[in-house]
Enzyme design. Structure first.
Site, PDB file in Angstrom:
ATOM      1  N   ASP A  44      -4.721   3.607  -1.796  1.00 52.90           N
ATOM      2  CA  ASP A  44      -5.767   3.903  -0.816  1.00 52.90           C
ATOM      3  C   ASP A  44      -6.317   5.312  -0.999  1.00 52.90           C
ATOM      4  OD1 ASP A  44      -6.001   1.532   0.835  1.00 52.90           O
ATOM      5  OD2 ASP A  44      -3.935   1.934   1.467  1.00 52.90           O
ATOM      6  N   MET A  59     -11.253  -6.241   5.603  1.00 53.00           N
ATOM      7  CA  MET A  59     -10.457  -5.292   6.389  1.00 53.00           C
ATOM      8  C   MET A  59     -10.102  -5.929   7.742  1.00 53.00           C
ATOM      9  SD  MET A  59     -10.151  -2.659   4.406  1.00 53.00           S
ATOM     10  CE  MET A  59      -9.170  -1.728   5.598  1.00 53.00           C
ATOM     11  N   HIS A 108      -8.407   1.121  -3.834  1.00 53.68           N
ATOM     12  CA  HIS A 108      -9.310   0.880  -2.698  1.00 53.68           C
ATOM     13  C   HIS A 108      -9.966   2.204  -2.327  1.00 53.68           C
ATOM     14  CE1 HIS A 108      -9.495  -0.361   1.868  1.00 53.68           C
ATOM     15  NE2 HIS A 108     -10.698  -0.215   1.328  1.00 53.68           N
ATOM     16  N   MET A 133      -8.905   8.063   0.206  1.00 53.64           N
ATOM     17  CA  MET A 133      -9.702   8.420   1.399  1.00 53.64           C
ATOM     18  C   MET A 133     -10.264   9.827   1.250  1.00 53.64           C
ATOM     19  SD  MET A 133      -7.272   6.982   4.423  1.00 53.64           S
ATOM     20  CE  MET A 133      -6.479   5.370   4.304  1.00 53.64           C
ATOM     21  N   HIS A 158      -1.253  -1.287  -4.345  1.00 51.41           N
ATOM     22  CA  HIS A 158      -2.514  -0.959  -3.664  1.00 51.41           C
ATOM     23  C   HIS A 158      -2.564   0.543  -3.381  1.00 51.41           C
ATOM     24  CE1 HIS A 158      -5.982  -2.062  -1.095  1.00 51.41           C
ATOM     25  NE2 HIS A 158      -5.536  -1.132  -0.259  1.00 51.41           N
ATOM     26  N   MET A 168     -12.075   4.441  -0.134  1.00 50.29           N
ATOM     27  CA  MET A 168     -12.672   4.642   1.184  1.00 50.29           C
ATOM     28  C   MET A 168     -13.368   5.994   1.121  1.00 50.29           C
ATOM     29  SD  MET A 168      -9.524   3.028   3.303  1.00 50.29           S
ATOM     30  CE  MET A 168      -8.469   3.142   1.856  1.00 50.29           C
ATOM     31  N   SER A 206       0.851  -1.193   0.000  1.00 52.09           N
ATOM     32  CA  SER A 206       0.000   0.000   0.000  1.00 52.09           C
ATOM     33  C   SER A 206       0.883   1.238   0.000  1.00 52.09           C
ATOM     34  CB  SER A 206      -0.883   0.031   1.243  1.00 52.09           C
ATOM     35  OG  SER A 206      -1.391   1.346   1.408  1.00 52.09           O
ATOM     36  N   ASP A 252      -6.547  -6.576   4.198  1.00 50.31           N
ATOM     37  CA  ASP A 252      -6.004  -5.228   4.256  1.00 50.31           C
ATOM     38  C   ASP A 252      -5.961  -4.745   5.704  1.00 50.31           C
ATOM     39  OD1 ASP A 252      -5.098  -2.729   3.672  1.00 50.31           O
ATOM     40  OD2 ASP A 252      -6.853  -2.105   2.502  1.00 50.31           O
TER      41      ASP A 252
HETATM   42  C1  DX5 Z   1      -6.158   1.247   5.777  1.00 51.32           C
HETATM   43  C2  DX5 Z   1      -5.700   1.016   4.366  1.00 51.32           C
HETATM   44  C3  DX5 Z   1      -4.616   0.031   4.250  1.00 51.32           C
HETATM   45  C4  DX5 Z   1      -3.345   0.431   4.945  1.00 51.32           C
HETATM   46  C5  DX5 Z   1      -2.629  -0.786   5.391  1.00 51.32           C
HETATM   47  O1  DX5 Z   1      -7.262   2.061   5.781  1.00 51.32           O
HETATM   48  O2  DX5 Z   1      -6.778   0.568   3.552  1.00 51.32           O
HETATM   49  O3  DX5 Z   1      -4.360  -0.321   2.892  1.00 51.32           O
HETATM   50  O4  DX5 Z   1      -2.498   1.194   4.156  1.00 51.32           O
HETATM   51  O5  DX5 Z   1      -1.532  -0.382   6.128  1.00 51.32           O
HETATM   52  P1  DX5 Z   1      -0.784  -1.352   7.131  1.00 51.32           P
HETATM   53  O6  DX5 Z   1      -0.287  -2.520   6.309  1.00 51.32           O
HETATM   54  O7  DX5 Z   1       0.316  -0.529   7.675  1.00 51.32           O
HETATM   55  O8  DX5 Z   1      -1.789  -1.795   8.139  1.00 51.32           O
HETATM   56 ZN    ZN Z   2      -6.384  -0.352   1.511  1.00 55.57          ZN
END
Ligand code: DX5
Ligand code: ZN
Length: 229
Positions: A39, A141, A70, A41, A37, A72, A12, A176
């Site tokens: 993320d 998750m 991904h 947000m 990956h 969010m 990620s 994840d």
């Molecule tokens: C959390 C993200 C993850 C995150 C994972 O909201 O969706 O992808 O980056 O990070 P680690 O591996 O550090 O838990």
């Molecule tokens: Zn993620």
């Protein structure tokens, strides 16, 4: 992107240097990442903000493997075309992000992407029972989404249940949150095949010291491999 059930490590870039995404992506791929990956947000669905479709489009030329986006964010549907245009291979929406996940998954496929559905830790496996034929990936998750570096929440029971529900369908189960060499074997044994890892891949390394990324990726893969049942 063809379907195979080998373990795939998806670093990620939430844990990458935000001023240097292009080189960070190149470094993790050179060091053995299977997927990248990404993320996204929105500061509304989750209490953190990252980047939007314009930034994701700028990442695209650097990604030679699979760009796994991904979301969010809530709402989702208004942004699906923008992420198709940005070049996402897999686009994952949260089941908790709105009342019409069925429509969202159809729209993601109609836009030419693989469709993923993510489940927060509090959401049961049964929630996807009527979505299995609309979905290419289920993201389980193992932290509450929003931040990297959180403690792993054991969801192996949910993963086992999902693998049973999925049967012969060519569906990935992605994990994840909090994946590291200690937790990877637990989720691989339960039936997961895509392991997202942020802090456990990027810790100790940098674009000028990328071999550490490779060591971290190999450690997670070695711990997970051989656990597939
Ligand atoms: C959390 C993200 C993850 C995150 C994972 O909201 O969706 O992808 O980056 O990070 P680690 O591996 O550090 O838990
Ligand atoms: Zn993620």
């Amino acid at each position: 992107m063809s379907f195979d059930r080998n373990i795939k490590i998806a670093p990620s870039i939430l844990s990458a240097d935000f001023a240097n995404f292009g080189q960070e992506i190149q470094a993790i791929e050179a060091q053995g990442a299977d997927w990248v990956h990404v993320d996204v947000m929105d500061g509304h669905f989750v209490p953190n903000l990252t980047f939007g479709p314009q930034a994701v489009k700028a990442f695209r030329p650097h990604v030679k493997t699979v760009m796994d986006v991904h979301l969010m964010i809530s709402p989702v549907d208004a942004y699906i075309d923008a992420y198709a245009d940005a070049g996402a291979d897999v686009l994952t929406a949260h089941i908790e992000a709105g009342p019409h996940i069925h429509r969202t998954l159809q729209a993601i496929r109609a836009a030419g992407m693989k469709a993923g559905v993510a489940l927060n830790p509090g959401t049961p496996a049964e929630a996807v029972a009527h979505l299995l034929d609309l979905t290419d990936l289920i993201c389980v998750m193992t932290v509450n989404p929003g931040f990297g570096g959180q403690k792993f929440i054991d969801m192996t029971g949910k993963v086992r249940q999902l693998r049973q529900m999925i049967g012969d369908r060519p569906l990935h189960i992605e994990i994840d949150g909090g994946v590291d060499p200690k937790t990877a074997p637990l989720v691989a044994t339960a039936g997961a095949d895509v392991l997202v890892a942020g802090s456990a891949v990027f810790k100790g390394g940098s674009v000028s010291n990328p071999e550490v990324y490779g060591e971290n990726i190999r450690a997670i893969r070695a711990a997970a491999e051989g656990q597939w049942t």
